[in-house]
Design an enzyme around this catalytic site. Structure first.
Site, PDB file in Angstrom:
ATOM      1  NE  ARG A   1      -3.854  -1.078  -4.291  1.00 42.41           N
ATOM      2  CZ  ARG A   1      -3.479  -1.580  -3.233  1.00 42.41           C
ATOM      3  NH1 ARG A   1      -3.512  -2.741  -3.119  1.00 42.41           N
ATOM      4  NH2 ARG A   1      -2.989  -0.983  -2.164  1.00 42.41           N
TER       5      ARG A   1
ATOM      6  CG  ASP B   1      -1.894  -0.945   1.286  1.00 44.06           C
ATOM      7  OD1 ASP B   1      -2.175  -1.736   0.362  1.00 44.06           O
ATOM      8  OD2 ASP B   1      -2.732  -0.958   2.388  1.00 44.06           O
TER       9      ASP B   1
HETATM   10  C1  LIG Z   1      -8.452  -1.512  -4.043  1.00 46.25           C
HETATM   11  C2  LIG Z   1      -7.990  -0.100  -3.490  1.00 46.25           C
HETATM   12  C3  LIG Z   1      -6.795   0.028  -2.887  1.00 46.25           C
HETATM   13  C4  LIG Z   1      -6.420   1.220  -2.136  1.00 46.25           C
HETATM   14  N1  LIG Z   1      -5.162   1.363  -1.568  1.00 46.25           N
HETATM   15  C5  LIG Z   1      -4.936   2.544  -1.290  1.00 46.25           C
HETATM   16  C6  LIG Z   1      -3.595   2.958  -0.829  1.00 46.25           C
HETATM   17  O1  LIG Z   1      -2.766   1.962  -0.517  1.00 46.25           O
HETATM   18  N2  LIG Z   1      -3.294   4.254  -0.410  1.00 46.25           N
HETATM   19  C7  LIG Z   1      -4.183   5.135  -0.624  1.00 46.25           C
HETATM   20  O2  LIG Z   1      -3.916   6.427  -0.530  1.00 46.25           O
HETATM   21  N3  LIG Z   1      -5.508   5.055  -1.022  1.00 46.25           N
HETATM   22  C8  LIG Z   1      -5.688   3.671  -1.135  1.00 46.25           C
HETATM   23  N4  LIG Z   1      -7.163   3.525  -1.679  1.00 46.25           N
HETATM   24  C9  LIG Z   1      -8.206   4.592  -1.856  1.00 46.25           C
HETATM   25  C10 LIG Z   1      -8.194   5.641  -2.770  1.00 46.25           C
HETATM   26  O3  LIG Z   1      -7.078   6.426  -2.779  1.00 46.25           O
HETATM   27  C11 LIG Z   1      -9.537   6.325  -2.840  1.00 46.25           C
HETATM   28  O4  LIG Z   1      -9.607   7.240  -1.643  1.00 46.25           O
HETATM   29  C12 LIG Z   1     -10.679   5.758  -2.890  1.00 46.25           C
HETATM   30  O5  LIG Z   1     -10.625   4.697  -3.971  1.00 46.25           O
HETATM   31  C13 LIG Z   1     -11.829   6.566  -3.519  1.00 46.25           C
HETATM   32  O6  LIG Z   1     -11.548   7.194  -4.649  1.00 46.25           O
HETATM   33  P1  LIG Z   1     -12.229   6.333  -6.119  1.00 46.25           P
HETATM   34  O7  LIG Z   1     -11.234   6.197  -6.927  1.00 46.25           O
HETATM   35  O8  LIG Z   1     -12.957   5.594  -5.713  1.00 46.25           O
HETATM   36  O9  LIG Z   1     -13.251   7.829  -6.732  1.00 46.25           O
HETATM   37  P2  LIG Z   1     -14.125   8.760  -6.244  1.00 46.25           P
HETATM   38  O10 LIG Z   1     -14.349   9.839  -7.055  1.00 46.25           O
HETATM   39  O11 LIG Z   1     -13.683   9.242  -4.565  1.00 46.25           O
HETATM   40  O12 LIG Z   1     -15.300   7.892  -6.116  1.00 46.25           O
HETATM   41  C14 LIG Z   1     -16.169   7.604  -7.364  1.00 46.25           C
HETATM   42  C15 LIG Z   1     -17.356   6.919  -6.868  1.00 46.25           C
HETATM   43  O13 LIG Z   1     -17.291   5.590  -6.018  1.00 46.25           O
HETATM   44  C16 LIG Z   1     -18.181   5.583  -4.812  1.00 46.25           C
HETATM   45  N5  LIG Z   1     -17.280   5.671  -3.617  1.00 46.25           N
HETATM   46  C17 LIG Z   1     -15.922   5.952  -3.598  1.00 46.25           C
HETATM   47  N6  LIG Z   1     -15.463   5.706  -2.022  1.00 46.25           N
HETATM   48  C18 LIG Z   1     -16.562   5.335  -1.537  1.00 46.25           C
HETATM   49  C19 LIG Z   1     -16.813   5.253  -0.153  1.00 46.25           C
HETATM   50  N7  LIG Z   1     -16.048   5.346   0.681  1.00 46.25           N
HETATM   51  N8  LIG Z   1     -18.032   4.525   0.311  1.00 46.25           N
HETATM   52  C20 LIG Z   1     -19.096   4.847  -0.664  1.00 46.25           C
HETATM   53  N9  LIG Z   1     -18.937   5.055  -2.025  1.00 46.25           N
HETATM   54  C21 LIG Z   1     -17.623   5.330  -2.576  1.00 46.25           C
HETATM   55  C22 LIG Z   1     -18.975   6.678  -5.138  1.00 46.25           C
HETATM   56  O14 LIG Z   1     -20.149   6.498  -5.738  1.00 46.25           O
HETATM   57  C23 LIG Z   1     -18.220   7.861  -5.866  1.00 46.25           C
HETATM   58  O15 LIG Z   1     -19.112   8.768  -6.412  1.00 46.25           O
HETATM   59  C24 LIG Z   1      -7.526   2.248  -2.517  1.00 46.25           C
HETATM   60  C25 LIG Z   1      -8.695   1.991  -3.122  1.00 46.25           C
HETATM   61  C26 LIG Z   1      -8.905   1.042  -3.573  1.00 46.25           C
HETATM   62  C27 LIG Z   1     -10.002   0.694  -4.289  1.00 46.25           C
END
Ligand SMILES: Cc1cc2nc3c(=O)[nH]c(=O)nc-3n(C[C@H](O)[C@H](O)[C@H](O)COP(=O)(O)OP(=O)(O)OC[C@H]3O[C@@H](n4cnc5c(N)ncnc54)[C@H](O)[C@@H]3O)c2cc1C
Length: 310
Positions: free
Chosen positions: A182, A132
């Protein structure tokens, strides 16, 4: 950054709240939306449940900033045992680990020794190890240890955050040695000197980086691009770009978090994309859960409704 998001991220890093927050009954109840349970068996059951839909998984035992060497060793032993257990059960579940959970705050070499022990078992069991990405102060050391690990083990990947200005250069340096990436938007509170403050800029950078990742596939050096997002608009753009570039549907691999965008996960499987769901478990879920709330402040209403319902 919205005020609500800033407050939630500040709470996620506050020691007093990290200790007391998890004891609140309504917080304990609300976290279940994102976590099938605290036990390793809960994660396994959830992974088994996703399998019939053609969805594989990634697992993480929640924990960060471990300040005790014995605890970091115990976490490492836990991961090593779980890797063995899932291999013997034939479950396709890849580990994802935070270096501060393996003792990075205690010293780089200590964290590397633990990481190496995990990588050894991951390699023996034919698995793929994900690392991560945490706050910006950890980015250099995380990339350094990832590169070092890759010289010893072939199947290693790291998370990169599209909100950081530096990520395009980091990405290029990882594609060449075939280290998996990722790509995510980024979950922490970072200053505007280091990260795009506007969400639309983060989204656009995510797309630009995704294009570079799909091009990286062509180098045939083991580079594995993964798009870690729930953003359906972005995923559609990435798929359209992949198609225009003559890539196959399964070249687009998307990872999502358990409990988010279930319908989109199934749609992606139907069109031939590779989908994995990251399932978290463990008792130390509070800061992680606060970051989930910060990503979608509407989730706070879910918590408040649960208080009203009692
Ligand atoms: C597999 C995976 C691993 C990750 N690992 C890391 C890491 O190592 N370090 C790091 O900094 N971040 C990590 N993240 C978190 C990432 O940085 C984002 O904060 C998170 O994925 C929300 O962004 P989004 O790309 O989904 O887009 P967004 O624009 O935030 O969301 C798009 C849509 O997805 C849905 N959505 C998003 N988040 C949520 C939620 N929490 N609850 C409900 N619906 C939601 C909503 O419908 C939203 O409109 C990880 C995420 C994933 C999926």
């Amino acid at each position: 950054m919205s005020l609500m998001r800033s407050v939630l991220l500040a709470i996620s890093e506050n020691r007093w709240m990290r200790e007391r927050g998890p004891r609140l009954w309504f917080v304990r109840r609300a976290v279940r939306k994102f976590m099938p349970g605290e036990a390793f068996e809960d994660m396994l059951r959830a992974a088994d449940g996703l399998r019939p839909s053609g969805i594989d998984t990634v697992f993480t035992r929640l924990g960060e900033n471990v300040a005790d060497a014995r605890e970091a060793s115990a976490v490492t032993r836990h991961y090593v045992d779980v890797l063995q257990a899932i291999a013997s059960k034939g479950i396709r579940c890849e580990p994802s680990i935070k270096l501060t959970q393996l003792g990075l705050d205690l010293g780089k070499e200590q964290a590397y020794a633990n990481l190496r022990a995990m990588a050894e078992r991951s390699h023996e069991t034919g698995n793929y190890l994900w690392i991560d990405m945490e706050q910006t102060s950890y980015v250099d050391v995380t990339l350094e240890l990832t590169r070092r690990l890759k010289t010893e083990f072939p199947r290693v990947g790291v998370c990169l955050q599209a909100y950081l200005y530096r990520t395009a250069a980091d990405l290029e340096s990882l594609i060449n040695p075939g280290i998996g990436v990722r790509l995510v938007k980024g979950a922490y509170k970072e200053p505007p000197e280091l990260a795009y403050p506007k969400k639309t800029d983060v989204d656009e950078n995510f797309f630009k980086l995704s294009v570079a990742m799909l091009e990286g596939l062509g180098r045939k050096n083991g580079f594995r691009p993964v798009f870690g997002t729930h953003d359906t608009g972005l995923i559609t753009r990435i798929q359209a770009h992949a198609e225009r570039a003559g890539l196959a549907a399964q070249d687009v691999e998307v990872h999502m978090l358990y409990g988010i965008q279930r319908a989109e996960q199934e749609r992606l499987v139907k069109v031939g994309a590779v989908v994995r769901v990251l399932i978290a478990y463990g008792a130390y879920w509070f800061p992680w859960y606060m970051r989930r709330l910060a990503e979608r402040p509407a989730n706070v209403w879910f918590v408040l409704r649960s208080i009203v319902r009692g």
